[in-house]
Design a protein around this motif. Structure first.
Motif, PDB file in Angstrom:
ATOM      1  N   LEU A  78       0.860  -1.238   0.133  1.00  0.00           N
ATOM      2  CA  LEU A  78      -0.096  -0.098  -0.032  1.00  0.00           C
ATOM      3  C   LEU A  78       0.764   1.194  -0.005  1.00  0.00           C
ATOM      4  O   LEU A  78       0.444   2.418  -0.709  1.00  0.00           O
ATOM      5  CB  LEU A  78      -1.044   0.003   1.167  1.00  0.00           C
ATOM      6  N   ALA A  79       2.128   1.321   0.611  1.00  0.00           N
ATOM      7  CA  ALA A  79       2.994   2.200   0.617  1.00  0.00           C
ATOM      8  C   ALA A  79       3.594   2.537  -0.558  1.00  0.00           C
ATOM      9  O   ALA A  79       3.673   3.704  -1.130  1.00  0.00           O
ATOM     10  CB  ALA A  79       3.901   1.993   1.795  1.00  0.00           C
ATOM     11  N   GLY A  80       3.807   1.532  -1.404  1.00  0.00           N
ATOM     12  CA  GLY A  80       4.431   1.703  -2.834  1.00  0.00           C
ATOM     13  C   GLY A  80       3.462   2.360  -3.556  1.00  0.00           C
ATOM     14  O   GLY A  80       3.598   3.117  -4.430  1.00  0.00           O
ATOM     15  N   LEU A  81       2.076   1.811  -3.524  1.00  0.00           N
ATOM     16  CA  LEU A  81       1.087   2.326  -4.436  1.00  0.00           C
ATOM     17  C   LEU A  81       0.743   3.579  -3.970  1.00  0.00           C
ATOM     18  O   LEU A  81       0.558   4.449  -5.108  1.00  0.00           O
ATOM     19  CB  LEU A  81      -0.452   1.458  -3.873  1.00  0.00           C
ATOM     20  N   LEU A  82       0.793   4.068  -2.763  1.00  0.00           N
ATOM     21  CA  LEU A  82       0.884   5.593  -2.343  1.00  0.00           C
ATOM     22  C   LEU A  82       1.843   6.180  -2.914  1.00  0.00           C
ATOM     23  O   LEU A  82       1.518   7.448  -3.793  1.00  0.00           O
ATOM     24  CB  LEU A  82       0.971   5.699  -0.841  1.00  0.00           C
ATOM     25  N   CYS A  83       2.891   5.991  -3.296  1.00  0.00           N
ATOM     26  CA  CYS A  83       4.086   6.605  -3.967  1.00  0.00           C
ATOM     27  C   CYS A  83       3.809   6.596  -5.314  1.00  0.00           C
ATOM     28  O   CYS A  83       4.123   7.576  -5.993  1.00  0.00           O
ATOM     29  CB  CYS A  83       5.648   6.024  -3.729  1.00  0.00           C
ATOM     30  N   ILE A  84       3.278   5.621  -5.874  1.00  0.00           N
ATOM     31  CA  ILE A  84       2.862   5.534  -7.448  1.00  0.00           C
ATOM     32  C   ILE A  84       1.892   6.622  -7.847  1.00  0.00           C
ATOM     33  O   ILE A  84       2.123   7.584  -8.743  1.00  0.00           O
ATOM     34  CB  ILE A  84       2.643   4.259  -7.808  1.00  0.00           C
ATOM     35  N   VAL A  85       0.939   6.652  -6.985  1.00  0.00           N
ATOM     36  CA  VAL A  85      -0.346   7.576  -7.174  1.00  0.00           C
ATOM     37  C   VAL A  85       0.266   8.946  -7.029  1.00  0.00           C
ATOM     38  O   VAL A  85      -0.224   9.964  -7.829  1.00  0.00           O
ATOM     39  CB  VAL A  85      -1.497   7.173  -6.224  1.00  0.00           C
ATOM     40  N   MET A  86       1.134   9.214  -6.008  1.00  0.00           N
ATOM     41  CA  MET A  86       1.382  10.512  -5.898  1.00  0.00           C
ATOM     42  C   MET A  86       2.385  11.214  -7.198  1.00  0.00           C
ATOM     43  O   MET A  86       2.436  12.218  -7.219  1.00  0.00           O
ATOM     44  CB  MET A  86       2.451  10.414  -4.594  1.00  0.00           C
ATOM     45  N   LEU A  87       3.318   9.914  -7.488  1.00  0.00           N
ATOM     46  CA  LEU A  87       3.893  10.215  -8.711  1.00  0.00           C
ATOM     47  C   LEU A  87       3.144  10.815  -9.905  1.00  0.00           C
ATOM     48  O   LEU A  87       3.355  11.659 -10.534  1.00  0.00           O
ATOM     49  CB  LEU A  87       4.947   9.196  -8.912  1.00  0.00           C
ATOM     50  N   LEU A  88       1.930  10.005 -10.278  1.00  0.00           N
ATOM     51  CA  LEU A  88       0.924  10.337 -11.191  1.00  0.00           C
ATOM     52  C   LEU A  88       0.577  11.769 -10.954  1.00  0.00           C
ATOM     53  O   LEU A  88       0.256  12.561 -12.140  1.00  0.00           O
ATOM     54  CB  LEU A  88       0.004   9.285 -11.132  1.00  0.00           C
ATOM     55  N   GLY A  89       0.090  12.000  -9.759  1.00  0.00           N
ATOM     56  CA  GLY A  89      -0.385  13.094  -9.747  1.00  0.00           C
ATOM     57  C   GLY A  89       0.332  14.290  -9.560  1.00  0.00           C
ATOM     58  O   GLY A  89       0.047  15.525 -10.263  1.00  0.00           O
ATOM     59  N   ALA A  90       1.540  14.260  -9.224  1.00  0.00           N
ATOM     60  CA  ALA A  90       2.464  15.286  -9.502  1.00  0.00           C
ATOM     61  C   ALA A  90       3.076  15.591 -10.711  1.00  0.00           C
ATOM     62  O   ALA A  90       3.390  16.680 -11.320  1.00  0.00           O
ATOM     63  CB  ALA A  90       4.182  14.855  -8.607  1.00  0.00           C
ATOM     64  N   ASP A  91       2.836  14.394 -11.623  1.00  0.00           N
ATOM     65  CA  ASP A  91       3.079  14.459 -13.086  1.00  0.00           C
ATOM     66  C   ASP A  91       1.767  15.422 -13.904  1.00  0.00           C
ATOM     67  O   ASP A  91       2.455  16.247 -14.686  1.00  0.00           O
ATOM     68  CB  ASP A  91       3.064  13.326 -13.752  1.00  0.00           C
ATOM     69  N   LEU A  92       0.978  15.336 -13.485  1.00  0.00           N
ATOM     70  CA  LEU A  92      -0.254  16.146 -13.896  1.00  0.00           C
ATOM     71  C   LEU A  92      -0.205  17.434 -13.672  1.00  0.00           C
ATOM     72  O   LEU A  92      -0.423  18.274 -14.424  1.00  0.00           O
ATOM     73  CB  LEU A  92      -1.506  15.345 -13.505  1.00  0.00           C
ATOM     74  N   GLY A  93       0.171  17.678 -12.270  1.00  0.00           N
ATOM     75  CA  GLY A  93       0.345  19.001 -11.657  1.00  0.00           C
ATOM     76  C   GLY A  93       1.412  19.811 -12.692  1.00  0.00           C
ATOM     77  O   GLY A  93       1.167  20.999 -13.058  1.00  0.00           O
ATOM     78  N   GLY A  94       2.586  19.000 -12.825  1.00  0.00           N
ATOM     79  CA  GLY A  94       3.456  19.636 -13.842  1.00  0.00           C
ATOM     80  C   GLY A  94       3.177  19.744 -15.417  1.00  0.00           C
ATOM     81  O   GLY A  94       3.489  21.079 -15.872  1.00  0.00           O
ATOM     82  N   LEU A  95       2.375  18.820 -15.815  1.00  0.00           N
ATOM     83  CA  LEU A  95       1.739  19.388 -17.011  1.00  0.00           C
ATOM     84  C   LEU A  95       1.000  20.583 -17.195  1.00  0.00           C
ATOM     85  O   LEU A  95       1.037  21.214 -18.070  1.00  0.00           O
ATOM     86  CB  LEU A  95       0.923  17.984 -17.285  1.00  0.00           C
ATOM     87  N   MET A  96       0.103  20.560 -16.182  1.00  0.00           N
ATOM     88  CA  MET A  96      -0.806  21.902 -16.184  1.00  0.00           C
ATOM     89  C   MET A  96      -0.076  23.157 -16.044  1.00  0.00           C
ATOM     90  O   MET A  96      -0.225  24.076 -16.685  1.00  0.00           O
ATOM     91  CB  MET A  96      -2.019  21.701 -15.028  1.00  0.00           C
ATOM     92  N   VAL A  97       1.099  23.153 -15.396  1.00  0.00           N
ATOM     93  CA  VAL A  97       1.882  24.248 -15.267  1.00  0.00           C
ATOM     94  C   VAL A  97       2.942  24.578 -16.292  1.00  0.00           C
ATOM     95  O   VAL A  97       2.877  25.492 -16.833  1.00  0.00           O
ATOM     96  CB  VAL A  97       2.659  24.352 -13.806  1.00  0.00           C
ATOM     97  N   TYR A  98       3.653  23.602 -16.698  1.00  0.00           N
ATOM     98  CA  TYR A  98       4.791  23.592 -17.568  1.00  0.00           C
ATOM     99  C   TYR A  98       4.257  23.701 -19.101  1.00  0.00           C
ATOM    100  O   TYR A  98       4.994  24.108 -20.096  1.00  0.00           O
ATOM    101  CB  TYR A  98       5.918  22.612 -17.504  1.00  0.00           C
ATOM    102  N   LYS A  99       3.111  22.986 -19.284  1.00  0.00           N
ATOM    103  CA  LYS A  99       2.668  23.081 -20.846  1.00  0.00           C
ATOM    104  C   LYS A  99       1.441  24.049 -21.069  1.00  0.00           C
ATOM    105  O   LYS A  99       1.351  24.739 -22.115  1.00  0.00           O
ATOM    106  CB  LYS A  99       1.939  21.590 -21.046  1.00  0.00           C
ATOM    107  N   TYR A 100       0.457  24.127 -20.118  1.00  0.00           N
ATOM    108  CA  TYR A 100      -0.840  24.891 -20.226  1.00  0.00           C
ATOM    109  C   TYR A 100      -0.603  26.381 -19.367  1.00  0.00           C
ATOM    110  O   TYR A 100      -1.384  27.103 -19.483  1.00  0.00           O
ATOM    111  CB  TYR A 100      -1.900  24.290 -19.762  1.00  0.00           C
TER     112      TYR A 100
END
Length: 218
Positions: free
Chosen positions: A163-185
């Motif tokens: 579950l802790a590993g899954l937490l980090c994966i979900v957190m990484l995916l969320g951070a990636d979308l955050g970066g996409l919104m800022v740096y691309k849009y």
């Protein structure tokens, strides 16, 4: 003798930059700071934060750091059989859960205040879902860890780490979308919005000039 001392104080460089100039710059900074009101002092000391529409981009770094460090330290502590390492990891987990709560709240506020188009709205919603999932997993793991006194063994600990590993994966995916919104849009970036407005105005002027030239030819 005076020239020698002056050479030592100013560092011997032709362009200055020695101790005396540094002290003078520091005194000038404090003098300028004293001339502002409390709000102006805050803007001078922390210009980056004062120019932000919301603090979500600043808060997001804390759960990323705390929860990532928790997972790595807890995994290594389990493999090395170091319970005191896992005790430290527990506190990183608790801090990560608390900081994730503040980050998610700031994120919801930001979503309602930051202007964005339809192309970003769907990305923002997925980003919110990932954020809520991270908070839910962090809260679940924190309560589980707290109730067991920080000691989880056997198969339960394996499931806990999954579950802790899954937490980090979900957190990484969320951070990636955050970066996409800022740096691309350019969401929440004033310079990008001004640039888009300038480009739109330039395109409008160009179209108007083209139409005017076309009418003039006719």
């Amino acid at each position: 003798m005076y020239n020698y001392l002056s050479f030592q104080i100013h560092g011997g460089a032709d362009h200055g930059g020695g101790i005396a100039e540094s002290v003078a710059s520091l005194l000038a900074f404090f003098e300028e700071l004293s001339s502002h009101d409390p709000e102006g002092i805050f803007s001078v000391l922390l210009p980056g934060i004062s120019s932000m529409d919301n603090i979500h981009p600043m808060l997001v770094h804390f759960p990323l750091a705390f929860l990532s460090a928790f997972f790595v330290l807890d995994l290594v502590g389990t493999l090395a059989k170091k319970q005191h390492w896992r005790n430290v990891a527990s506190w990183l987990l608790y801090l990560g859960a608390v900081s994730a709560a503040f980050t998610v709240m700031a994120g919801f506020i930001a979503a309602n205040t930051v202007p964005h188009g339809d192309d970003v709205h769907e990305i923002m919603e997925r980003h919110e879902h990932f954020g809520v999932s991270v908070l839910s997993l962090a809260a679940l793991l924190s309560v589980w860890r707290w109730k067991t006194g920080g000691v989880i063994q056997g198969g339960a600990n394996s499931f806990f780490l999954i579950l802790a590993g899954l937490l980090c994966i979900v957190m990484l995916l969320g951070a990636d979308l955050g970066g996409l919104m800022v740096y691309k849009y350019g969401v929440g970036v004033d310079a990008a919005q001004m640039q888009d407005a300038g480009a739109h105005e330039h395109q409008h002027d160009h179209e108007h000039e083209h139409e005017h030239e076309h009418e003039h030819q006719h």
